[in-house]
Design a protein around this motif. Structure first.
Motif, PDB file in Angstrom:
ATOM      1  N   LYS A 187     -29.202 -36.807 -14.658  1.00 43.33           N
ATOM      2  CA  LYS A 187     -29.158 -35.926 -15.940  1.00 43.33           C
ATOM      3  C   LYS A 187     -27.774 -35.335 -16.190  1.00 43.33           C
ATOM      4  O   LYS A 187     -26.844 -35.656 -15.480  1.00 43.33           O
ATOM      5  CB  LYS A 187     -30.051 -34.658 -15.283  1.00 43.33           C
ATOM      6  CG  LYS A 187     -31.311 -35.076 -14.981  1.00 43.33           C
ATOM      7  CD  LYS A 187     -32.064 -33.435 -14.524  1.00 43.33           C
ATOM      8  CE  LYS A 187     -33.390 -33.923 -13.993  1.00 43.33           C
ATOM      9  NZ  LYS A 187     -34.040 -32.739 -13.425  1.00 43.33           N
ATOM     10  N   THR A 188     -27.456 -34.966 -17.544  1.00 42.83           N
ATOM     11  CA  THR A 188     -26.240 -34.363 -17.788  1.00 42.83           C
ATOM     12  C   THR A 188     -26.280 -32.850 -17.414  1.00 42.83           C
ATOM     13  O   THR A 188     -27.147 -32.185 -17.370  1.00 42.83           O
ATOM     14  CB  THR A 188     -26.028 -34.333 -19.390  1.00 42.83           C
ATOM     15  OG1 THR A 188     -26.936 -33.648 -19.892  1.00 42.83           O
ATOM     16  CG2 THR A 188     -26.177 -35.756 -19.770  1.00 42.83           C
TER      17      THR A 188
ATOM     18  N   ARG B 140     -25.213 -30.155 -18.930  1.00 47.20           N
ATOM     19  CA  ARG B 140     -25.523 -29.586 -20.056  1.00 47.20           C
ATOM     20  C   ARG B 140     -26.907 -29.373 -20.562  1.00 47.20           C
ATOM     21  O   ARG B 140     -27.551 -28.364 -20.727  1.00 47.20           O
ATOM     22  CB  ARG B 140     -24.625 -29.989 -21.185  1.00 47.20           C
ATOM     23  CG  ARG B 140     -23.309 -29.593 -21.365  1.00 47.20           C
ATOM     24  CD  ARG B 140     -22.588 -29.790 -22.822  1.00 47.20           C
ATOM     25  NE  ARG B 140     -21.090 -29.523 -22.876  1.00 47.20           N
ATOM     26  CZ  ARG B 140     -20.444 -28.501 -22.770  1.00 47.20           C
ATOM     27  NH1 ARG B 140     -21.155 -27.332 -22.959  1.00 47.20           N
ATOM     28  NH2 ARG B 140     -19.153 -28.375 -23.160  1.00 47.20           N
ATOM     29  N   SER B 141     -27.675 -30.575 -19.938  1.00 49.27           N
ATOM     30  CA  SER B 141     -28.936 -30.528 -20.155  1.00 49.27           C
ATOM     31  C   SER B 141     -29.588 -29.382 -19.045  1.00 49.27           C
ATOM     32  O   SER B 141     -30.952 -29.083 -19.421  1.00 49.27           O
ATOM     33  CB  SER B 141     -29.660 -31.915 -19.847  1.00 49.27           C
ATOM     34  OG  SER B 141     -29.482 -32.226 -18.706  1.00 49.27           O
TER      35      SER B 141
ATOM     36  N   TYR C 232     -15.140 -31.409 -15.644  1.00 47.62           N
ATOM     37  CA  TYR C 232     -14.759 -32.811 -15.782  1.00 47.62           C
ATOM     38  C   TYR C 232     -13.367 -33.221 -15.269  1.00 47.62           C
ATOM     39  O   TYR C 232     -12.985 -34.254 -14.798  1.00 47.62           O
ATOM     40  CB  TYR C 232     -14.574 -33.061 -17.595  1.00 47.62           C
ATOM     41  CG  TYR C 232     -15.780 -32.953 -18.052  1.00 47.62           C
ATOM     42  CD1 TYR C 232     -16.943 -33.373 -17.653  1.00 47.62           C
ATOM     43  CD2 TYR C 232     -16.169 -32.569 -19.515  1.00 47.62           C
ATOM     44  CE1 TYR C 232     -18.146 -33.634 -18.054  1.00 47.62           C
ATOM     45  CE2 TYR C 232     -17.358 -32.531 -20.111  1.00 47.62           C
ATOM     46  CZ  TYR C 232     -18.152 -33.023 -19.347  1.00 47.62           C
ATOM     47  OH  TYR C 232     -19.553 -33.119 -20.032  1.00 47.62           O
TER      48      TYR C 232
ATOM     49  N   GLY D 128     -25.856 -42.278 -19.331  1.00 45.44           N
ATOM     50  CA  GLY D 128     -26.076 -40.913 -19.577  1.00 45.44           C
ATOM     51  C   GLY D 128     -24.744 -39.998 -19.550  1.00 45.44           C
ATOM     52  O   GLY D 128     -24.731 -39.079 -19.993  1.00 45.44           O
ATOM     53  N   ALA D 129     -23.979 -40.661 -18.867  1.00 47.70           N
ATOM     54  CA  ALA D 129     -22.500 -39.930 -18.826  1.00 47.70           C
ATOM     55  C   ALA D 129     -21.488 -39.893 -20.070  1.00 47.70           C
ATOM     56  O   ALA D 129     -21.910 -40.673 -20.980  1.00 47.70           O
ATOM     57  CB  ALA D 129     -21.762 -40.440 -17.734  1.00 47.70           C
ATOM     58  N   ASP D 130     -20.515 -39.113 -20.120  1.00 48.79           N
ATOM     59  CA  ASP D 130     -19.681 -39.082 -21.070  1.00 48.79           C
ATOM     60  C   ASP D 130     -18.793 -40.475 -21.113  1.00 48.79           C
ATOM     61  O   ASP D 130     -18.350 -41.044 -20.048  1.00 48.79           O
ATOM     62  CB  ASP D 130     -18.714 -38.033 -21.123  1.00 48.79           C
ATOM     63  CG  ASP D 130     -18.146 -37.877 -19.709  1.00 48.79           C
ATOM     64  OD1 ASP D 130     -16.747 -38.052 -19.610  1.00 48.79           O
ATOM     65  OD2 ASP D 130     -18.831 -37.364 -18.612  1.00 48.79           O
TER      66      ASP D 130
ATOM     67  N   SER E 194     -22.852 -44.262 -24.552  1.00 48.48           N
ATOM     68  CA  SER E 194     -22.785 -42.860 -23.966  1.00 48.48           C
ATOM     69  C   SER E 194     -24.130 -41.880 -24.341  1.00 48.48           C
ATOM     70  O   SER E 194     -24.099 -41.708 -25.539  1.00 48.48           O
ATOM     71  CB  SER E 194     -21.591 -42.314 -23.880  1.00 48.48           C
ATOM     72  OG  SER E 194     -21.931 -40.848 -23.562  1.00 48.48           O
TER      73      SER E 194
ATOM     74  N   HIS F 136     -23.976 -39.025 -24.326  1.00 52.98           N
ATOM     75  CA  HIS F 136     -23.503 -37.845 -24.834  1.00 52.98           C
ATOM     76  C   HIS F 136     -23.374 -37.835 -26.266  1.00 52.98           C
ATOM     77  O   HIS F 136     -23.067 -36.958 -27.129  1.00 52.98           O
ATOM     78  CB  HIS F 136     -22.100 -37.554 -24.289  1.00 52.98           C
ATOM     79  CG  HIS F 136     -22.417 -36.747 -22.834  1.00 52.98           C
ATOM     80  ND1 HIS F 136     -21.325 -36.021 -22.597  1.00 52.98           N
ATOM     81  CD2 HIS F 136     -23.001 -37.183 -21.796  1.00 52.98           C
ATOM     82  CE1 HIS F 136     -21.647 -35.471 -21.128  1.00 52.98           C
ATOM     83  NE2 HIS F 136     -22.728 -36.381 -20.781  1.00 52.98           N
TER      84      HIS F 136
ATOM     85  N   SER G 261     -30.518 -37.404 -24.676  1.00 56.91           N
ATOM     86  CA  SER G 261     -30.126 -38.078 -23.521  1.00 56.91           C
ATOM     87  C   SER G 261     -31.416 -38.653 -22.550  1.00 56.91           C
ATOM     88  O   SER G 261     -32.339 -38.075 -22.935  1.00 56.91           O
ATOM     89  CB  SER G 261     -29.176 -37.056 -22.453  1.00 56.91           C
ATOM     90  OG  SER G 261     -29.716 -36.113 -22.171  1.00 56.91           O
TER      91      SER G 261
END
Length: 226
Positions: free
Chosen positions: A48-49, A51-52, A74, A111-113, A136, A138, A143
Protein backbone atom coordinates in the motif's frame (compact mmCIF):
# COMPACT_ATOMS: atom_id res chain seq x y z
CA UNK A 1 0.56 -19.44 -27.56
CA UNK A 2 2.45 -17.96 -24.65
CA UNK A 3 2.00 -14.54 -23.11
CA UNK A 4 2.81 -11.47 -25.18
CA UNK A 5 4.13 -9.30 -22.32
CA UNK A 6 5.26 -9.59 -18.72
CA UNK A 7 4.55 -6.91 -16.13
CA UNK A 8 6.75 -6.98 -13.02
CA UNK A 9 5.99 -5.44 -9.69
CA UNK A 10 9.17 -3.93 -8.22
CA UNK A 11 9.41 -4.10 -4.41
CA UNK A 12 9.67 -7.67 -3.21
CA UNK A 13 9.80 -9.02 -6.77
CA UNK A 14 12.85 -7.40 -8.35
CA UNK A 15 14.44 -5.78 -5.29
CA UNK A 16 14.54 -6.76 -1.62
CA UNK A 17 13.29 -3.42 -0.34
CA UNK A 18 10.16 -4.08 1.68
CA UNK A 19 11.85 -4.60 5.05
CA UNK A 20 14.00 -1.49 4.53
CA UNK A 21 11.13 0.80 3.61
CA UNK A 22 8.81 -0.52 6.28
CA UNK A 23 11.57 -0.28 8.87
CA UNK A 24 11.89 3.44 8.22
CA UNK A 25 8.12 3.86 8.25
CA UNK A 26 7.78 1.95 11.53
CA UNK A 27 10.46 4.07 13.20
CA UNK A 28 8.86 7.32 12.08
CA UNK A 29 5.36 6.25 13.11
CA UNK A 30 6.67 5.33 16.56
CA UNK A 31 8.38 8.72 16.75
CA UNK A 32 5.03 10.32 15.89
CA UNK A 33 3.29 8.52 18.75
CA UNK A 34 1.95 5.31 17.21
CA UNK A 35 3.50 2.39 19.10
CA UNK A 36 3.54 -0.53 16.70
CA UNK A 37 5.96 -3.35 15.99
CA UNK A 38 7.86 -3.94 12.77
CA UNK A 39 5.69 -7.00 12.08
CA UNK A 40 2.49 -5.01 12.60
CA UNK A 41 3.74 -2.22 10.35
CA UNK A 42 4.60 -4.67 7.59
CA UNK A 43 1.22 -6.36 7.82
CA UNK A 44 -0.65 -3.05 7.72
CA UNK A 45 1.29 -1.32 4.96
CA UNK A 46 2.67 -4.02 2.67
CA UNK A 47 1.61 -3.34 -0.90
CA UNK A 48 0.00 0.00 0.00
CA UNK A 49 1.02 3.63 -0.31
CA UNK A 50 1.52 5.60 2.88
CA UNK A 51 -0.89 8.29 1.74
CA UNK A 52 -3.63 5.73 1.10
CA UNK A 53 -3.52 4.99 4.85
CA UNK A 54 -3.51 8.65 5.91
CA UNK A 55 -6.72 8.38 7.93
CA UNK A 56 -5.40 5.39 9.89
CA UNK A 57 -2.07 7.12 10.57
CA UNK A 58 -3.73 10.35 11.68
CA UNK A 59 -6.10 8.46 13.99
CA UNK A 60 -3.21 6.71 15.76
CA UNK A 61 -0.77 9.63 15.91
CA UNK A 62 -3.24 12.47 16.44
CA UNK A 63 -1.30 14.47 13.86
CA UNK A 64 -2.02 15.34 10.21
CA UNK A 65 -0.03 13.49 7.57
CA UNK A 66 1.69 16.55 6.13
CA UNK A 67 3.76 17.01 2.99
CA UNK A 68 6.72 17.82 5.23
CA UNK A 69 6.37 14.49 7.08
CA UNK A 70 6.16 12.64 3.78
CA UNK A 71 9.24 14.45 2.46
CA UNK A 72 11.17 13.43 5.58
CA UNK A 73 9.99 9.84 5.16
CA UNK A 74 11.10 9.74 1.53
CA UNK A 75 14.51 11.21 2.41
CA UNK A 76 15.17 8.73 5.24
CA UNK A 77 13.81 5.83 3.18
CA UNK A 78 15.98 6.65 0.16
CA UNK A 79 19.10 7.01 2.31
CA UNK A 80 18.54 3.53 3.77
CA UNK A 81 17.84 2.07 0.34
CA UNK A 82 21.00 3.57 -1.13
CA UNK A 83 23.01 2.03 1.71
CA UNK A 84 21.37 -1.40 1.93
CA UNK A 85 19.32 -2.35 -1.14
CA UNK A 86 20.00 -5.67 -2.85
CA UNK A 87 18.29 -7.28 -5.85
CA UNK A 88 16.15 -10.34 -5.35
CA UNK A 89 18.28 -13.40 -6.07
CA UNK A 90 18.33 -14.08 -9.81
CA UNK A 91 16.59 -10.84 -10.77
CA UNK A 92 19.09 -9.65 -13.37
CA UNK A 93 19.43 -13.01 -15.11
CA UNK A 94 15.69 -13.60 -15.13
CA UNK A 95 14.78 -10.15 -16.42
CA UNK A 96 17.45 -10.42 -19.13
CA UNK A 97 16.08 -13.80 -20.27
CA UNK A 98 12.44 -12.67 -20.28
CA UNK A 99 13.34 -9.40 -22.04
CA UNK A 100 14.99 -11.38 -24.82
CA UNK A 101 12.20 -13.94 -25.08
CA UNK A 102 9.44 -11.32 -25.30
CA UNK A 103 11.44 -8.97 -27.53
CA UNK A 104 11.45 -6.21 -24.96
CA UNK A 105 7.76 -6.36 -24.11
CA UNK A 106 8.23 -6.12 -20.35
CA UNK A 107 7.41 -3.33 -17.92
CA UNK A 108 7.77 -2.47 -14.25
CA UNK A 109 4.41 -1.49 -12.75
CA UNK A 110 4.82 -0.46 -9.13
CA UNK A 111 2.64 1.07 -6.48
CA UNK A 112 5.62 3.13 -5.30
CA UNK A 113 6.69 6.60 -6.39
CA UNK A 114 8.67 6.85 -9.64
CA UNK A 115 11.80 8.26 -8.00
CA UNK A 116 12.10 5.24 -5.73
CA UNK A 117 11.38 2.71 -8.47
CA UNK A 118 13.86 4.19 -10.94
CA UNK A 119 16.53 4.57 -8.25
CA UNK A 120 16.18 0.92 -7.27
CA UNK A 121 16.30 -0.32 -10.86
CA UNK A 122 19.40 1.78 -11.51
CA UNK A 123 21.14 0.54 -8.36
CA UNK A 124 20.59 -3.11 -9.24
CA UNK A 125 21.51 -2.94 -12.93
CA UNK A 126 17.92 -3.55 -14.07
CA UNK A 127 17.20 -0.08 -15.46
CA UNK A 128 18.26 -0.75 -19.10
CA UNK A 129 15.68 -3.51 -19.43
CA UNK A 130 12.83 -1.23 -18.33
CA UNK A 131 13.88 2.01 -20.05
CA UNK A 132 10.74 3.97 -20.90
CA UNK A 133 8.54 1.28 -19.40
CA UNK A 134 8.32 2.18 -15.72
CA UNK A 135 4.86 2.91 -14.36
CA UNK A 136 4.08 4.32 -10.91
CA UNK A 137 0.80 3.99 -9.07
CA UNK A 138 1.40 7.49 -7.69
CA UNK A 139 0.78 8.82 -11.21
CA UNK A 140 -2.49 6.94 -11.71
CA UNK A 141 -6.03 7.94 -10.70
CA UNK A 142 -6.08 4.99 -8.29
CA UNK A 143 -3.34 2.88 -6.72
CA UNK A 144 -3.27 -0.89 -6.22
CA UNK A 145 -5.48 -2.88 -5.64
CA UNK A 146 -7.12 -0.90 -8.45
CA UNK A 147 -5.86 -2.06 -11.86
CA UNK A 148 -4.82 1.36 -13.20
CA UNK A 149 -1.04 0.91 -13.19
CA UNK A 150 -1.26 -2.47 -14.92
CA UNK A 151 -3.74 -1.20 -17.50
CA UNK A 152 -1.41 1.71 -18.27
CA UNK A 153 1.58 -0.62 -18.67
CA UNK A 154 -0.30 -2.98 -20.98
CA UNK A 155 -1.56 -0.09 -23.10
CA UNK A 156 1.93 1.37 -23.43
CA UNK A 157 3.25 -1.99 -24.62
CA UNK A 158 0.40 -2.31 -27.10
CA UNK A 159 -0.70 -5.62 -25.57
CA UNK A 160 -4.20 -6.54 -24.39
CA UNK A 161 -4.28 -7.09 -20.60
CA UNK A 162 -5.54 -10.64 -21.16
CA UNK A 163 -2.28 -11.37 -23.01
CA UNK A 164 -0.14 -10.10 -20.12
CA UNK A 165 1.41 -12.06 -17.28
CA UNK A 166 1.88 -10.19 -13.99
CA UNK A 167 4.36 -11.17 -11.26
CA UNK A 168 3.37 -9.98 -7.76
CA UNK A 169 4.33 -10.68 -4.17
CA UNK A 170 1.46 -9.04 -2.26
CA UNK A 171 -2.26 -9.67 -2.00
CA UNK A 172 -2.91 -6.05 -3.00
CA UNK A 173 -0.78 -6.46 -6.11
CA UNK A 174 -2.34 -9.77 -7.12
CA UNK A 175 -5.77 -8.17 -6.81
CA UNK A 176 -4.64 -5.30 -9.04
CA UNK A 177 -3.33 -7.63 -11.75
CA UNK A 178 -6.49 -9.73 -11.69
CA UNK A 179 -8.67 -6.62 -11.83
CA UNK A 180 -6.77 -5.57 -14.95
CA UNK A 181 -7.72 -8.85 -16.60
CA UNK A 182 -4.18 -10.24 -16.64
CA UNK A 183 -3.00 -13.65 -15.51
CA UNK A 184 -1.11 -13.28 -12.23
CA UNK A 185 1.71 -15.35 -10.80
CA UNK A 186 2.41 -15.01 -7.11
CA UNK A 187 5.97 -14.75 -5.83
CA UNK A 188 6.84 -15.96 -2.35
CA UNK A 189 10.56 -16.60 -1.85
CA UNK A 190 11.46 -18.38 1.41
CA UNK A 191 12.57 -15.93 4.07
CA UNK A 192 11.58 -12.88 2.03
CA UNK A 193 7.95 -13.33 1.00
CA UNK A 194 5.65 -11.16 3.06
CA UNK A 195 2.41 -12.86 1.98
CA UNK A 196 1.81 -16.60 2.17
CA UNK A 197 1.40 -18.70 -0.95
CA UNK A 198 -2.11 -19.52 0.23
CA UNK A 199 -3.05 -15.85 0.53
CA UNK A 200 -1.64 -15.08 -2.94
CA UNK A 201 -3.64 -17.94 -4.47
CA UNK A 202 -6.78 -16.84 -2.63
CA UNK A 203 -6.33 -13.36 -4.12
CA UNK A 204 -6.25 -14.83 -7.62
CA UNK A 205 -2.71 -15.98 -8.41
CA UNK A 206 -2.78 -19.02 -10.72
CA UNK A 207 0.47 -20.35 -9.25
CA UNK A 208 3.10 -19.20 -6.77
CA UNK A 209 6.83 -19.23 -7.56
CA UNK A 210 9.47 -19.43 -4.86
CA UNK A 211 12.45 -18.33 -6.97
CA UNK A 212 12.83 -15.99 -9.93
CA UNK A 213 14.82 -18.51 -11.92
CA UNK A 214 11.61 -20.57 -12.18
CA UNK A 215 9.94 -17.85 -14.25
CA UNK A 216 11.45 -18.39 -17.75
CA UNK A 217 10.65 -22.10 -17.70
CA UNK A 218 7.12 -21.44 -16.45
CA UNK A 219 6.64 -18.85 -19.20
CA UNK A 220 7.90 -21.30 -21.81
CA UNK A 221 5.14 -23.80 -21.13
CA UNK A 222 2.34 -21.51 -20.03
CA UNK A 223 -0.95 -21.34 -21.92
CA UNK A 224 -2.41 -17.93 -22.71
CA UNK A 225 -6.00 -16.74 -22.89
CA UNK A 226 -5.41 -14.29 -25.74
Amino acid sequence: MTFDALLFDCDGVLVDSEAITNGVLCTMLNEAGWALTSADCLQLFIGKTVRSEAARIEAHTGQPLTDAWMAAFYARRDARLRAELQPIDGALQTVRAVHQRLQGRIACASGADRKKVEMQLQMTGLAPYFAGRVFSGHEMPRSKPAPDVYLAAAQALGVAPACCLVLEDTVTGVQAGCAAGATVLGFCPPGIGHASAEDLRAAGAVQVLQALHELPAWLEGAPCRC
